[in-house]
Design an enzyme around this catalytic site. Structure first.
Site, PDB file in Angstrom:
ATOM      1  N   LYS A  34      13.431  11.049  23.021  1.00 21.17           N
ATOM      2  CA  LYS A  34      13.613  10.796  24.459  1.00 21.17           C
ATOM      3  C   LYS A  34      14.569   9.614  24.651  1.00 21.17           C
ATOM      4  O   LYS A  34      14.839   8.860  23.707  1.00 21.17           O
ATOM      5  CB  LYS A  34      12.259  10.504  25.103  1.00 21.17           C
ATOM      6  CG  LYS A  34      11.554   9.265  24.563  1.00 21.17           C
ATOM      7  CD  LYS A  34      10.103   9.199  25.013  1.00 21.17           C
ATOM      8  CE  LYS A  34       9.426   7.962  24.460  1.00 21.17           C
ATOM      9  NZ  LYS A  34       7.965   8.009  24.636  1.00 21.17           N
ATOM     10  N   ARG A 129      -2.561   7.298  32.399  1.00 24.26           N
ATOM     11  CA  ARG A 129      -1.196   7.459  32.895  1.00 24.26           C
ATOM     12  C   ARG A 129      -0.973   8.941  33.186  1.00 24.26           C
ATOM     13  O   ARG A 129      -0.792   9.331  34.318  1.00 24.26           O
ATOM     14  CB  ARG A 129      -0.239   6.923  31.808  1.00 24.26           C
ATOM     15  CG  ARG A 129       1.153   6.684  32.241  1.00 24.26           C
ATOM     16  CD  ARG A 129       1.967   6.093  31.105  1.00 24.26           C
ATOM     17  NE  ARG A 129       2.042   6.983  29.955  1.00 24.26           N
ATOM     18  CZ  ARG A 129       2.842   6.800  28.904  1.00 24.26           C
ATOM     19  NH1 ARG A 129       3.607   5.729  28.829  1.00 24.26           N
ATOM     20  NH2 ARG A 129       2.861   7.654  27.906  1.00 24.26           N
ATOM     21  N   TYR A 251      26.133 -20.629  32.540  1.00 21.29           N
ATOM     22  CA  TYR A 251      25.613 -20.658  33.909  1.00 21.29           C
ATOM     23  C   TYR A 251      24.358 -21.508  33.998  1.00 21.29           C
ATOM     24  O   TYR A 251      23.473 -21.436  33.137  1.00 21.29           O
ATOM     25  CB  TYR A 251      25.281 -19.237  34.381  1.00 21.29           C
ATOM     26  CG  TYR A 251      26.507 -18.408  34.686  1.00 21.29           C
ATOM     27  CD1 TYR A 251      27.377 -18.776  35.708  1.00 21.29           C
ATOM     28  CD2 TYR A 251      26.787 -17.269  33.946  1.00 21.29           C
ATOM     29  CE1 TYR A 251      28.505 -18.013  35.990  1.00 21.29           C
ATOM     30  CE2 TYR A 251      27.909 -16.500  34.228  1.00 21.29           C
ATOM     31  CZ  TYR A 251      28.767 -16.878  35.256  1.00 21.29           C
ATOM     32  OH  TYR A 251      29.877 -16.126  35.532  1.00 21.29           O
ATOM     33  N   MET A 299      27.313 -11.940  31.673  1.00 22.53           N
ATOM     34  CA  MET A 299      27.553 -10.495  31.723  1.00 22.53           C
ATOM     35  C   MET A 299      28.279  -9.996  30.476  1.00 22.53           C
ATOM     36  O   MET A 299      27.943  -8.960  29.907  1.00 22.53           O
ATOM     37  CB  MET A 299      28.357 -10.141  32.982  1.00 22.53           C
ATOM     38  CG  MET A 299      28.578  -8.650  33.143  1.00 22.53           C
ATOM     39  SD  MET A 299      29.556  -8.243  34.594  1.00 22.53           S
ATOM     40  CE  MET A 299      28.352  -8.363  35.890  1.00 22.53           C
TER      41      MET A 299
END
Ligand SMILES: *Cc1c(COP(=O)(O)O)cnc(C)c1O
Length: 354
Positions: A34, A129, A251, A299
């Protein structure tokens, strides 16, 4: 020259990890592919894992792509079908389906085909679930056994803490009690249960993460389990500088140098799939030697400590995770799990498989 980031997929490691499963369990193997094979590439992973007796995934389009690529194994849809419209397609491509709720059972009512669908009846033993509740189970089983469209019923459940100290005992006992009356193949084990609890093996095991060479356990490394990492994410140092005491990095200036030091900037950031939440100190390899990240991941870049690596320079190779830098360790430092990191690799990262 292009940006130096790359993900390498080691196909022989995938094959090795499948052999590890084979040595541990004599069950049939449902290789879980998956999420684009946990980020490793659906068709390339399936090709390397083609000795597996089955493949499990979610998206019917991926299942059809496997059939069209020539795979003849059992292909299991882990969430089954979502509307009755899909049933003819499942029959046409011989796809097996998990059935986990009464709504799916009802969708079968209007399906006219005979002997068309193998199903895996999912039982809720504590994960809460998906899966039928104990009191719904007998009716579901009777309906499936007598339904003309259904060819075979496999009984399955999924463990919530096979990787933790709590283990599988409670869910395993519940499953055994609920299914004792029926003769049908059984499937319970994810990687952690497969590795630790032979009593869960049944007719089908469902390994995912271990095939990709990561350990499901916090206390045991992949290498100890005989597993080899499949994905190696690498890049290079693209800038080097000297900091003075008090200089800050990145940052928000989250890292502050307390003495003069040398740092490097690596061409890899969260837009490549590296976790933005990895804090200062997350392990990383430069020139094959272990060092640490510094400050906030941006990023497109992140910064590393070159204090102990006087030979490191622009162009030095960096391993973010994979060969020599277990993805589980990077994940743990970032407060997540290896699954999330390999799945998060983004489309802009070139992939080379060998
Ligand atoms: C994802 C999944 C698995 C594989 O789990 P791993 O921990 O990766 O081995 C097995 N069974 C089901 C139902 C799953 O959803």
């Amino acid at each position: 020259m292009s940006r130096p980031i790359q993900a390498r997929i080691d196909l022989s490691a995938l094959k090795n990890n499948l052999r590890v499963v084979r040595r541990i369990a004599s069950s049939r193997i449902m290789a879980v592919i998956k999420a684009n094979a946990y980020g490793h590439g659906l068709l390339r992973a399936a090709e390397a894992l083609k000795e597996a007796e089955g493949f499990a995934l979610l998206d019917v389009r991926d299942a059809i792509a496997l059939r069209e690529a020539g795979f003849r194994q059992t292909i299991l849809l882990l969430e089954g079908f979502f509307s009755a419209d899909e049933l003819p397609l499942l029959a046409e491509y011989e796809l097996a389906s998990v059935i986990h709720n009464p709504q799916q059972l009802a969708m079968l009512d209007a399906f006219p085909r005979r002997n068309a669908l193998p199903v895996w009846l999912k039982i809720n033993t504590g994960m809460n679930r998906l899966g039928f509740a104990p009191e719904q189970l007998a009716a579901a089983m009777e309906k499936l056994k007598s339904h003309p469209a259904i060819t075979e019923v496999t009984l399955m459940t999924h463990f919530a803490h096979a990787d933790e100290a709590e283990g599988v005992a409670e869910q395993l006992e519940r499953f055994k009690g609920l299914t004792a009356a029926w003769r049908a193949p059984r499937s319970l084990a994810n990687s952690a249960a497969l590795l630790r609890y032979p009593a869960t093996h049944g007719e089908w095991v469902r390994p995912g993460i271990m095939l990709y060479g990561a350990s499901p356990f916090a206390d045991t490394g992949a290498q100890q389990l005989g597993l080899q990492p499949v994905m190696t994410l690498s890049s290079e140092i693209i800038s080097v500088r000297e900091l003075q005491a008090g200089d800050r990095v990145g940052y928000a200036g989250l890292f502050r140098a307390d003495k003069a030091m040398r740092i490097g900037t690596v061409a890899c950031g969260y837009a490549d799939g590296y976790p933005r939440h990895a804090p200062t100190g997350t392990p990383i390899l430069v020139n094959g030697k272990r060092t640490r990240t510094l400050g906030r991941v941006s990023m497109d870049m992140l910064c590393v400590d070159l204090g102990e690596l006087p030979d490191a320079a622009v162009g030095s190779p960096v391993t973010l995770w994979g060969n020599g830098m277990p993805v589980e360790e990077v994940a743990a430092a970032a407060g997540t799990i290896s699954y999330e990191l390999t799945c998060a690799l983004t489309a802009r990262v070139p992939v080379a498989a060998a």
